[in-house]
Design a protein around this motif. Sequence first.
Motif, PDB file in Angstrom:
ATOM      1  N   ASN A 194       0.823  -1.203   0.000  1.00 12.21           N
ATOM      2  CA  ASN A 194       0.000   0.000   0.000  1.00 12.21           C
ATOM      3  C   ASN A 194       0.866   1.266   0.000  1.00 12.21           C
ATOM      4  OD1 ASN A 194      -2.179  -1.695   0.104  1.00 12.21           O
ATOM      5  ND2 ASN A 194      -2.774  -1.188   2.202  1.00 12.21           N
ATOM      6  N   GLN A 195       1.990   1.213   0.724  1.00 10.93           N
ATOM      7  CA  GLN A 195       2.882   2.366   0.754  1.00 10.93           C
ATOM      8  C   GLN A 195       3.508   2.621  -0.624  1.00 10.93           C
ATOM      9  OE1 GLN A 195       3.507   4.626   3.244  1.00 10.93           O
ATOM     10  NE2 GLN A 195       1.747   3.612   4.187  1.00 10.93           N
ATOM     11  N   PHE A 196       3.886   1.548  -1.290  1.00  8.73           N
ATOM     12  CA  PHE A 196       4.423   1.709  -2.647  1.00  8.73           C
ATOM     13  C   PHE A 196       3.361   2.272  -3.590  1.00  8.73           C
ATOM     14  CE2 PHE A 196       7.694  -1.247  -1.101  1.00  8.73           C
ATOM     15  CZ  PHE A 196       8.831  -0.676  -1.635  1.00  8.73           C
ATOM     16  N   MET A 197       2.125   1.803  -3.453  1.00 13.84           N
ATOM     17  CA  MET A 197       1.045   2.316  -4.298  1.00 13.84           C
ATOM     18  C   MET A 197       0.738   3.769  -3.966  1.00 13.84           C
ATOM     19  SD  MET A 197      -1.057   2.185  -6.698  1.00 13.84           S
ATOM     20  CE  MET A 197      -0.933   0.490  -7.239  1.00 13.84           C
ATOM     21  N   GLN A 198       0.849   4.138  -2.691  1.00  9.06           N
ATOM     22  CA  GLN A 198       0.616   5.532  -2.305  1.00  9.06           C
ATOM     23  C   GLN A 198       1.627   6.451  -2.992  1.00  9.06           C
ATOM     24  OE1 GLN A 198      -1.905   6.438  -0.477  1.00  9.06           O
ATOM     25  NE2 GLN A 198      -1.458   8.532   0.174  1.00  9.06           N
ATOM     26  N   LEU A 199       2.891   6.016  -3.009  1.00  6.26           N
ATOM     27  CA  LEU A 199       3.929   6.812  -3.652  1.00  6.26           C
ATOM     28  C   LEU A 199       3.721   6.849  -5.166  1.00  6.26           C
ATOM     29  CD1 LEU A 199       6.547   8.437  -3.407  1.00  6.26           C
ATOM     30  CD2 LEU A 199       7.814   6.266  -3.560  1.00  6.26           C
ATOM     31  N   ALA A 200       3.365   5.721  -5.739  1.00  8.10           N
ATOM     32  CA  ALA A 200       3.139   5.663  -7.188  1.00  8.10           C
ATOM     33  C   ALA A 200       1.930   6.500  -7.610  1.00  8.10           C
ATOM     34  CB  ALA A 200       2.953   4.216  -7.629  1.00  8.10           C
ATOM     35  N   SER A 201       1.010   6.736  -6.668  1.00  8.73           N
ATOM     36  CA  SER A 201      -0.216   7.489  -6.977  1.00  8.73           C
ATOM     37  C   SER A 201      -0.113   8.952  -6.570  1.00  8.73           C
ATOM     38  CB  SER A 201      -1.415   6.841  -6.264  1.00  8.73           C
ATOM     39  OG  SER A 201      -1.576   5.503  -6.660  1.00  8.73           O
ATOM     40  N   LEU A 202       1.105   9.443  -6.449  1.00  6.05           N
ATOM     41  CA  LEU A 202       1.298  10.833  -6.047  1.00  6.05           C
ATOM     42  C   LEU A 202       0.627  11.784  -7.034  1.00  6.05           C
ATOM     43  CD1 LEU A 202       2.820  12.132  -3.648  1.00  6.05           C
ATOM     44  CD2 LEU A 202       4.684  12.626  -5.216  1.00  6.05           C
ATOM     45  N   ASP A 203       0.634  11.415  -8.329  1.00  2.00           N
ATOM     46  CA  ASP A 203      -0.003  12.267  -9.334  1.00  2.00           C
ATOM     47  C   ASP A 203      -1.510  12.338  -9.142  1.00  2.00           C
ATOM     48  OD1 ASP A 203      -0.123   9.525 -10.059  1.00  2.00           O
ATOM     49  OD2 ASP A 203      -0.636  10.086 -12.116  1.00  2.00           O
ATOM     50  N   LYS A 204      -2.089  11.327  -8.523  1.00  2.00           N
ATOM     51  CA  LYS A 204      -3.535  11.330  -8.243  1.00  2.00           C
ATOM     52  C   LYS A 204      -3.827  12.008  -6.916  1.00  2.00           C
ATOM     53  CE  LYS A 204      -3.988   6.950 -10.737  1.00  2.00           C
ATOM     54  NZ  LYS A 204      -2.548   6.930 -11.102  1.00  2.00           N
ATOM     55  N   LEU A 205      -2.925  11.855  -5.965  1.00  2.00           N
ATOM     56  CA  LEU A 205      -3.135  12.430  -4.641  1.00  2.00           C
ATOM     57  C   LEU A 205      -3.153  13.960  -4.706  1.00  2.00           C
ATOM     58  CD1 LEU A 205      -3.386  11.854  -1.572  1.00  2.00           C
ATOM     59  CD2 LEU A 205      -0.900  12.042  -1.443  1.00  2.00           C
ATOM     60  N   PHE A 206      -2.242  14.541  -5.482  1.00  2.00           N
ATOM     61  CA  PHE A 206      -2.153  15.998  -5.578  1.00  2.00           C
ATOM     62  C   PHE A 206      -2.688  16.519  -6.910  1.00  2.00           C
ATOM     63  CE2 PHE A 206       0.894  15.099  -2.231  1.00  2.00           C
ATOM     64  CZ  PHE A 206       0.593  16.086  -1.312  1.00  2.00           C
ATOM     65  N   SER A 207      -3.539  15.730  -7.526  1.00  2.00           N
ATOM     66  CA  SER A 207      -4.164  16.169  -8.768  1.00  2.00           C
ATOM     67  C   SER A 207      -5.285  17.147  -8.467  1.00  2.00           C
ATOM     68  CB  SER A 207      -4.720  14.966  -9.528  1.00  2.00           C
ATOM     69  OG  SER A 207      -5.486  15.367 -10.644  1.00  2.00           O
ATOM     70  N   PHE A 208      -5.574  18.025  -9.439  1.00  2.00           N
ATOM     71  CA  PHE A 208      -6.726  18.907  -9.299  1.00  2.00           C
ATOM     72  C   PHE A 208      -8.023  18.110  -9.372  1.00  2.00           C
ATOM     73  CE2 PHE A 208      -3.845  22.026 -11.759  1.00  2.00           C
ATOM     74  CZ  PHE A 208      -3.115  22.277 -10.613  1.00  2.00           C
ATOM     75  N   GLU A 209      -7.993  17.000 -10.093  1.00  2.00           N
ATOM     76  CA  GLU A 209      -9.171  16.153 -10.223  1.00  2.00           C
ATOM     77  C   GLU A 209      -9.283  15.229  -9.017  1.00  2.00           C
ATOM     78  OE1 GLU A 209      -9.761  15.565 -15.017  1.00  2.00           O
ATOM     79  OE2 GLU A 209      -8.542  14.118 -13.934  1.00  2.00           O
ATOM     80  N   ASN A 210     -10.503  14.934  -8.616  1.00  2.00           N
ATOM     81  CA  ASN A 210     -10.704  13.964  -7.546  1.00  2.00           C
ATOM     82  C   ASN A 210     -10.535  12.556  -8.095  1.00  2.00           C
ATOM     83  OD1 ASN A 210     -11.382  15.784  -5.415  1.00  2.00           O
ATOM     84  ND2 ASN A 210     -13.386  16.075  -6.350  1.00  2.00           N
ATOM     85  N   SER A 211      -9.848  11.722  -7.347  1.00  2.00           N
ATOM     86  CA  SER A 211      -9.668  10.325  -7.767  1.00  2.00           C
ATOM     87  C   SER A 211     -11.002   9.594  -7.747  1.00  2.00           C
ATOM     88  CB  SER A 211      -8.683   9.620  -6.841  1.00  2.00           C
ATOM     89  OG  SER A 211      -7.393  10.164  -6.955  1.00  2.00           O
ATOM     90  N   VAL A 212     -11.066   8.526  -8.518  1.00  2.00           N
ATOM     91  CA  VAL A 212     -12.295   7.729  -8.562  1.00  2.00           C
ATOM     92  C   VAL A 212     -12.084   6.324  -8.026  1.00  2.00           C
ATOM     93  CG1 VAL A 212     -13.289   9.036 -10.473  1.00  2.00           C
ATOM     94  CG2 VAL A 212     -11.822   7.072 -10.955  1.00  2.00           C
ATOM     95  N   THR A 213     -10.844   5.984  -7.687  1.00  2.00           N
ATOM     96  CA  THR A 213     -10.584   4.666  -7.118  1.00  2.00           C
ATOM     97  C   THR A 213      -9.349   4.729  -6.235  1.00  2.00           C
ATOM     98  OG1 THR A 213     -10.123   2.334  -7.626  1.00  2.00           O
ATOM     99  CG2 THR A 213      -9.202   3.961  -9.128  1.00  2.00           C
ATOM    100  N   GLY A 214      -9.354   3.915  -5.179  1.00  2.00           N
ATOM    101  CA  GLY A 214      -8.200   3.851  -4.298  1.00  2.00           C
ATOM    102  C   GLY A 214      -7.224   2.770  -4.694  1.00  2.00           C
ATOM    103  N   THR A 215      -7.626   1.931  -5.670  1.00  2.00           N
ATOM    104  CA  THR A 215      -6.751   0.851  -6.112  1.00  2.00           C
ATOM    105  C   THR A 215      -6.647   0.856  -7.629  1.00  2.00           C
ATOM    106  OG1 THR A 215      -6.420  -1.549  -6.116  1.00  2.00           O
ATOM    107  CG2 THR A 215      -8.689  -0.757  -5.897  1.00  2.00           C
ATOM    108  N   PRO A 216      -5.923   1.829  -8.193  1.00  2.00           N
ATOM    109  CA  PRO A 216      -5.873   1.986  -9.641  1.00  2.00           C
ATOM    110  C   PRO A 216      -5.334   0.773 -10.387  1.00  2.00           C
ATOM    111  CG  PRO A 216      -4.253   3.403  -8.543  1.00  2.00           C
ATOM    112  CD  PRO A 216      -5.139   2.856  -7.494  1.00  2.00           C
ATOM    113  N   SER A 217      -4.379   0.047  -9.792  1.00  2.00           N
ATOM    114  CA  SER A 217      -3.813  -1.109 -10.488  1.00  2.00           C
ATOM    115  C   SER A 217      -4.831  -2.239 -10.607  1.00  2.00           C
ATOM    116  CB  SER A 217      -2.558  -1.613  -9.753  1.00  2.00           C
ATOM    117  OG  SER A 217      -2.878  -1.998  -8.428  1.00  2.00           O
TER     118      SER A 217
END
Length: 898
Positions: free
Chosen positions: A423-446
């Motif tokens: 989960n920590q690796f995925m959190q880092l990999a999803s940095l572009d989604k975390l600080f995106s202007f758009e709201n994410s639509v899923t917590g598990t993109p992979s």
Amino acid sequence: MEALNHIENTTLPVEVNFEKLKELGLAYIQKNNDNTWTNLNPSDPGVTILDQLCFAFTELGYCNDFSIKDILTNKEGELVVKNQFYLPENILTTSPITINDFRKYVVDKVKELINLQITPVKSQCNVYSVKVLINRRIDKEKLIETVTINNEEKEITVKSQEEIILENTFFVLNSCRNLGELFLYPTAFKAKKHQVYGQLEIESGYDINTILIEIEIAINNYVFPKLIQEGYNELKKEKETTNTIFNGPKLKNGWIVESNMRPKRNRIKAYELTEVIQSIAGVLSITNVLFSHVKTPYEVWSSEEEILVFSFIDSLEKNSNSLQVFTKGKDISASINASIVKELSRLDDANSQISKVSTVQMAPELPSGMYRDISSYYSIQNTFPDAYAVGNEGVSANASAFQVAQSRQLKGYLTLFDQVLTNQFMQLASLDKLFSFENSVTGTPSDQEQFYSIQNAFEKKHGEYPSPFVCFSPTYYYQSLYKEVPHVRPLLRNFKKHEFGYEVQTLRENGWKEYQKDPYNSYMWGLMSFMENEEVNLKRRNDILNHLLARHGESPILIDTIIEGTVYSGNSQKDKVIIKSLYLQNLGLLSYYKTKAYNFIGATKLTINHIESSSELPEKEYKELQKKLVQGNQKNFIFDTLKVDKEQKITNLDFTDFSAVELKLNLLFALNVYYQDYLVSYNNAYAYWLITQRKGFLCIETNLLKESVDYEIVITEDLKGELYWKLTQKLRYKQLIELEILLREQVDFIDLQKRYPLVKVENKNNRGSDFVSVENSSYKWSVKIPLDENSLSITDSFFENELLLIFPKFFEGTLNFKISDFKNRLSYFLESELPVQITTKNFFVKNCLLKELIIAYVNWYNSLRFNQEKGTLHGGNLIANAKKLIKILVELNQLNHD
């Protein structure tokens, strides 16, 4: 020379230092184990587990140290910028605000322009006069063309190139016009030509023709320099800062820095030209410089409407004898062919135009990063010695049930660590989604990507599961361990669920695959439920959006105050997240066009639809609309972020039809939602028109109304007597400005009568209160807009530089919409958005007035547009339509006061 890589003997940071991490782990164990764990040697299984975890932590620490450009580089090797950052050329620029901004923008758009002068006109409105300097090679004569109409040849007059340039200039200025500002139709400078007398000495070896051309260009640039456009790299080499380069409007053909924008010189002395000419390479000297056809041969001047032009090449014409050219002491004036020099000068102008539009680098290049597959995870269980029986080999085939149980018990314990780490690796990999202007639509993109990757087109459209892996704006990211953890299947709850079919005792061979494909199996559902706490996510997401707003110079407190009470979903925290996300997605354009007004010349034509015949939509149309609106913004009980993002996306084209204030107000106050909810319950054609044709309200600039009508003028120099003179003809707004300028120049009354037909009127027909002094003159005048039986004085407070906002009143008492709260927030919003010189009035109009008001507004709005068929600046009936709208607004203003 290649860089030499080497290893420095320094202490590693703790996040990648295995020894330090293990030391900290052992210290923690000794502090908290209450002396029950005494064997901390490598032989102890607990220490072995600690070793594997510390190695895994160093990998996570290593990935955390990647540069941000690497983390944001996708699989295709492209940097993810959209909805992450605004590039400097987009966020540091603005639509034209200052006079120099407008000059830059127009010169960039109209290539035949050399320069232009924009001057504020002192009047009742924010009006600017525009004088342009056009390439002198442009043909100013109108063309006569022969065309065949109904088998008959006719001659028609075609606009000259100069007229086309002036028209284009006016259109460009209005395309970037700011609220409350108007531009008078441009005029070209009147050339005030002078020949130059003198003796010019040219150095041997230089081309005489080239030098003469350079001299003439240099002289005329000294009077009013050509605006030079340069690329980003060239300006950086000249030590210009990025902020300086991008200060102003976004240009296409090169940037123009303020230091190169000198004003027009209206007075030139002979010694100034001497210095300019002697600065040209190849010129040894020039002496005895003076000007022709003037009383003062050593000094010339021009008015604001004129431009000094020095025909240096014309001075070489035969019989002029105004300029002598020497080289090596020999007079070569007679041998110079002035016509050839002129032709070469034209070619030079053509080449300069080509170079102007040539491709230049307008912005710094994006940094390039290296793609890092951060989300891929290698289980710690694979690194254990075989004796632990938790890796790929697992337990032996002849292992006892007890040994299998031991292995699974340890694997279950280790899998908890695996889950946290992956989960920590995925959190880092999803940095572009975390600080995106758009709201994410899923917590598990992979897992979502894997889910859809094995489906065909039909399965994607007709999904077996509702919204798989979808949730609203998660801030914690995670991923499954189906493939990463060896032999994980028996560790997962209900792992046998998909092994049996509907038939009794029918074993399915692909049960494990079906389990993984099920987005709501016990493992994934439990993981989603544990990770996705909406209350925590919303608070965290709101904090992130506040950070992004502040990073872009926007006050989160200000935004919170404006949107407090705005409804999107019914959950106040969620509504804030939705609106802030939408605002950030559109911030680039909203901030660029912040002060911009709509383009009344090029706006899209409005239609009235059913309003003229009925206050309701046709039943069939309303039922279809109602069915669509009932669905709202929910999809499978989850807010449909993608749908709302698409609907609320603002484009450049929107700023042609709407001012930035209108678009921003609609977005922050979520007016669409109020209208949608209202239309679900009420069939109201006015509401439907307002939300589909406008942005939920009418926005009217009173300056545009004043520009649309004609005026009755009475002038006097003596309010106590009877010396009142009325213009026999009504004046349009431009003519009114010209008259005001004349009066300020204290034109003699006899000269005034020659220009304008005047008739004497009696004092009793005029109210002294309607008269105001004309600044810097002895004149006073009364300016009125005739409205049938009555008239409205231009001095009326209703016609100050105002912005009128007109909303429907039918929202009051419905949908928790309180006009008092809305007014307070609206006032706060307008105060922070509008320039100080613009005041506002807000009206909430009942249904009985809406029909008449909308029809009058549409007719006036459409009349302001450019008439493509006739080629006229405005459509027909502009004056009549404007007056009709003014009468309604005056009545509305009176009702508002009552």
